[in-house]
Scaffold this active site. Structure first.
Site, PDB file in Angstrom:
ATOM      1  N   ASP A   1       9.159   5.613 -20.773  1.00  0.00           N
ATOM      2  CA  ASP A   1       8.733   4.206 -20.787  1.00  0.00           C
ATOM      3  C   ASP A   1       7.285   4.059 -21.210  1.00  0.00           C
ATOM      4  O   ASP A   1       6.725   2.953 -21.178  1.00  0.00           O
ATOM      5  CB  ASP A   1       8.973   3.530 -19.434  1.00  0.00           C
TER       6      ASP A   1
ATOM      7  N   GLU B   1      -2.229  -0.522  -2.408  1.00  0.00           N
ATOM      8  CA  GLU B   1      -2.853  -1.347  -1.370  1.00  0.00           C
ATOM      9  C   GLU B   1      -1.884  -1.741  -0.266  1.00  0.00           C
ATOM     10  O   GLU B   1      -2.243  -1.800   0.906  1.00  0.00           O
ATOM     11  CB  GLU B   1      -3.415  -2.605  -2.044  1.00  0.00           C
TER      12      GLU B   1
ATOM     13  N   ASP C   1      -5.467 -12.952   3.375  1.00  0.00           N
ATOM     14  CA  ASP C   1      -5.307 -13.886   2.274  1.00  0.00           C
ATOM     15  C   ASP C   1      -4.298 -13.322   1.265  1.00  0.00           C
ATOM     16  O   ASP C   1      -4.552 -12.287   0.676  1.00  0.00           O
ATOM     17  CB  ASP C   1      -6.658 -14.177   1.599  1.00  0.00           C
TER      18      ASP C   1
END
Length: 723
Positions: free
Chosen positions: A101, A654, A459
């Site tokens: 890919d 993360e 957030d």
């Protein structure tokens, strides 16, 4: 010459000779591929065997190869194999064959043959051996990428390095490479790295550092650095004595880095110099010192015996509170009015536990707790964050206008009706609104809550959207309860129940005990639901409990707010709502509701999981003695990270979607995911995920580690056991 990105941070040990490398094939990249191990000069410039069995052998092209032998390498069966590899040719062939890919990674999604052949060093490259499967081949890609970074043309690669147990490999990378890659100092040695801000949309090419007015020596240091390095285009400015919301808004047109602590050191010639106090950044687009990220990173650093670095982060927080009045969201100008979840007391105590016998440790403890007490009074127990009616606190920072650190289009949908109303472009309306040339009370209310969400660290999430500034949240008040109990204990046990502040005021443990008891009672009244066996946020405006089920409920266990009975009810009734295959989700599926075009996924909602939620839940469970539940959720989280690491080219990101069995690193939310765009090799992981992995392993027994290394799914691992 190592690549520029690694010149300051990666791989500090470069004194490993070949014999030491042979005895330990798992040394860091600089030691393994550094100058002392370079065999390129002995191989000449001839062709080397790559992957094809018909390729000309290195020995034929380079007669000198016939004499290159390693200890015991004649007997391939008794000693681990070592492969002699032409870096460029093998890297090219590997990517052509296996990276179908074309994303510079070898993953389970590539459809290549998943087999390559390498020539053994003992045979001069003639005798070929096959490497098979995604994990071996992706490790080969990573090793070749690193070798190329260090300028190697030919390398010896130990087969054990390619077959390394993934748990050991990831932990080794975190300890020996990732932490260093994420380490920064704000001084001349790293200004070209630390000044870079991917969030700066001002359009200026100037790098700016802002220095607090009292720090004249630091100001002069940066001025000298600017003159000595004109290519940095560095502008040094003093901050005003009083920082107002108008100044912060205006600074958005000339954003910059905020100075942190500096320390003196003596060089080899006896000369005294300044250098920045080190800290760890989260990674990805976040290239500055963040508030609550730093706490979790410090826990990981302490686990890996990087005590000085964890201590440095506390020192930088002391500097921030002294000069900026708070622990900042991060040390950029646009964060000056905004804090983050307060975790300084626990962070300090964990560092102090490791340094308490060192000279100056008592002074360190004193200064850190002076800073924490100042932060407690002036930030969290003052208007507008403190709610006098409940006695609880809220995330509620001041500010004007639209937060500038988001992507340019982040608020476009929200602002579009106003753009049409005033016939303005996005940039024109943002400028007009920021400078109050147009009055829109509804937007003022929206951004009041939006700033509060960002201060909370969560957030974004539907739990907090459009209400955050009015919520006495479980997370914030649990952390402040921990402040109160920590401060009471330190005053009593370390300062003989008399803690004199720099202004002459004296604090006693009894006062802080009363504060803790008062907050605990208020949280029981406003945040605890006996019927639901869970803690909920409390809306101070409408005077009612929220119904959103959040993993921040675990924070009440971490802080010790929960009674043993409440903890038992929570674990029995509520833990199953958050525990999914991959760990503990940030919020329950029931609370999220239906997502769609007009209510898209938010990253701090179901089905995503975050390191802070895992770590605080782990410590909360063990605090109340729930060892079996602890190890279960630890295994689930570590499995999620390990599986992505094995199947997707060593990736560490993360956050994770804890319900995706195949590719949990793919998070479908508004900000995407940091750490996914690796090229060949992951170089830094992500700060608090690195920490969660190292901390989680401390809770694992040998059986759990073996199962993780084999990527045994939680369902299989727990089969036959009680859930």
């Amino acid at each position: 010459m190592p690549p520029k990105f690694s010149s300051q941070y990666v791989d500090t040990d470069n004194n490993v000779n070949e014999n030491e490398r042979d005895s330990d094939p798992f040394v860091n990249a600089k030691s393994y591929y550094g100058k002392d191990t370079d065999i390129s000069t002995r191989l000449g410039s001839g062709r080397g065997r790559t992957l094809s069995t018909s390729a000309e052998s290195p020995a034929a092209a380079n007669p000198e190869l016939k004499n290159i032998r390693r200890r015991g390498s004649l007997d391939e069966h008794k000693e681990p194999r070592k492969f002699l590899v032409d870096v460029d040719k093998t890297l090219h062939s590997l990517l052509e064959s296996e990276d179908t890919d074309r994303n510079m990674q070898i993953t389970i999604e590539d459809t290549g043959p998943k087999v390559v052949s390498l020539g053994s060093a003992s045979s001069g490259g003639y005798r070929l051996y096959e490497l098979r499967g995604t994990y071996q081949l992706s490790n080969l890609l990573q090793e070749l990428t690193l070798a190329k970074d260090y300028g190697r043309r030919y390398v010896m690669i130990d087969e054990r390095r390619l077959n390394e147990n993934p748990v050991s490999r990831l932990s080794r990378l975190i300890k020996g490479t990732f932490w260093d890659a994420l380490t920064r100092r704000i001084d001349a040695s790293t200004l070209d790295v630390i000044c870079h801000d991917t969030k700066d949309r001002s359009g200026h090419s100037v790098n700016r550092i802002y220095v607090p007015l009292p720090e004249k020596e630091i100001y002069e240091y940066y001025c000298r650095a600017s003159k000595e390095r004109p290519y940095l285009n560095l502008q040094v400015e003093y901050l005003p004595e009083k920082i107002t919301k108008e100044w912060v808004r205006d600074a958005n047109h000339k954003p910059g880095l905020l100075a942190l602590g500096m320390e003196r050191y003596t060089d080899d010639e006896g000369q005294s110099h300044l250098r920045g106090v080190p800290f760890v950044v989260p990674g990805g687009r976040f290239n500055e010192m963040y508030g609550w990220d730093s706490y979790f990173e410090a826990l990981g650093l302490l686990t890996d015996n990087r005590v000085d670095l964890a201590k440095g982060m506390v020192e930088n927080f002391i500097f921030e509170i002294k000069h900026y009045g708070k622990i900042l969201n991060a040390n950029r100008t646009y964060y000056l009015l905004r804090s983050q979840p307060p975790l300084l007391t626990d962070m300090t105590l964990r560092v102090y536990e490791r340094i308490q016998n060192d000279e100056g440790s008592k002074d360190f403890l004193y200064r850190a707790f002076c800073a924490a007490i100042k932060e407690y009074y002036t930030v969290w127990m003052s208007a507008p964050r403190y709610d006098p009616k409940t006695g609880l606190s809220r995330y509620r920072p001041d500010g004007l206008g639209v937060p500038p650190e988001t992507e340019a289009s982040h608020f476009e949908q929200l602002l579009r009706p106003y753009m049409e109303k005033y016939n303005m472009s996005l940039e024109e309306f943002t400028e007009a609104y920021n400078y109050q040339k147009v009055q829109e009370p509804a937007l003022d209310e929206y951004f009041l809550h939006d700033r509060a969400v960002r201060e909370s660290g969560h957030d974004t999430t539907y739990r907090l959207e459009k209400v955050c500034a009015d919520l006495a949240t479980v997370d914030l008040n649990s952390l402040l309860y921990k402040y109160e109990t920590d401060i009471a204990r330190v005053i009593l046990e370390n300062f003989n129940d008399k803690f004199e502040l720099p202004d002459g005021r004296v604090e006693s443990s009894a006062v802080w005990d009363r504060r803790a008891r008062s907050r605990r009672a208020a949280m029981e009244k406003y945040n605890w639901s006996e019927a639901q066996s869970m803690w909920f946020d409390y809306d101070t405006k409408f005077e009612k409990q929220s119904t959103y089920e959040s993993a921040t409920s675990f924070w009440a266990l971490w802080a010790g707010v929960a009674t043993p009975r409440q903890a038992a009810k929570f674990v029995e009734v509520s833990l199953p709502k958050f525990e999914v295959s991959g760990g503990i989700v940030a919020g329950t599926k029931e609370s999220l509701g239906q997502v769609g075009l007009h209510n898209p996924s938010r990253q701090w909602d179901y089905p995503n999981g975050w390191s802070p939620q895992q770590i605080l839940a782990w410590y909360g469970l063990i605090r109340y003695g729930y060892d079996e539940e602890l190890r279960r959720v630890v295994y689930r989280w570590l499995y999620t990270i390990t599986k992505s690491f094995v199947d997707f080219n060593g990736i560490v990101v993360e956050k994770y979607d804890l319900t995706r069995p195949v590719d949990p690193h793919r998070v479908e939310a508004e900000y995407g995911n940091q750490g996914v765009d690796i090229q060949g090799v992951a170089r830094e992981g992500f700060g608090w995920v690195n920490a969660s992995y190292e901390i989680g392993l401390t809770f694992c027994n040998s059986h759990m580690r073996r199962a993780l290394g084999a990527c045994t799914t939680p369902e299989v691992f727990f089969s036959g056991r009680s859930k």
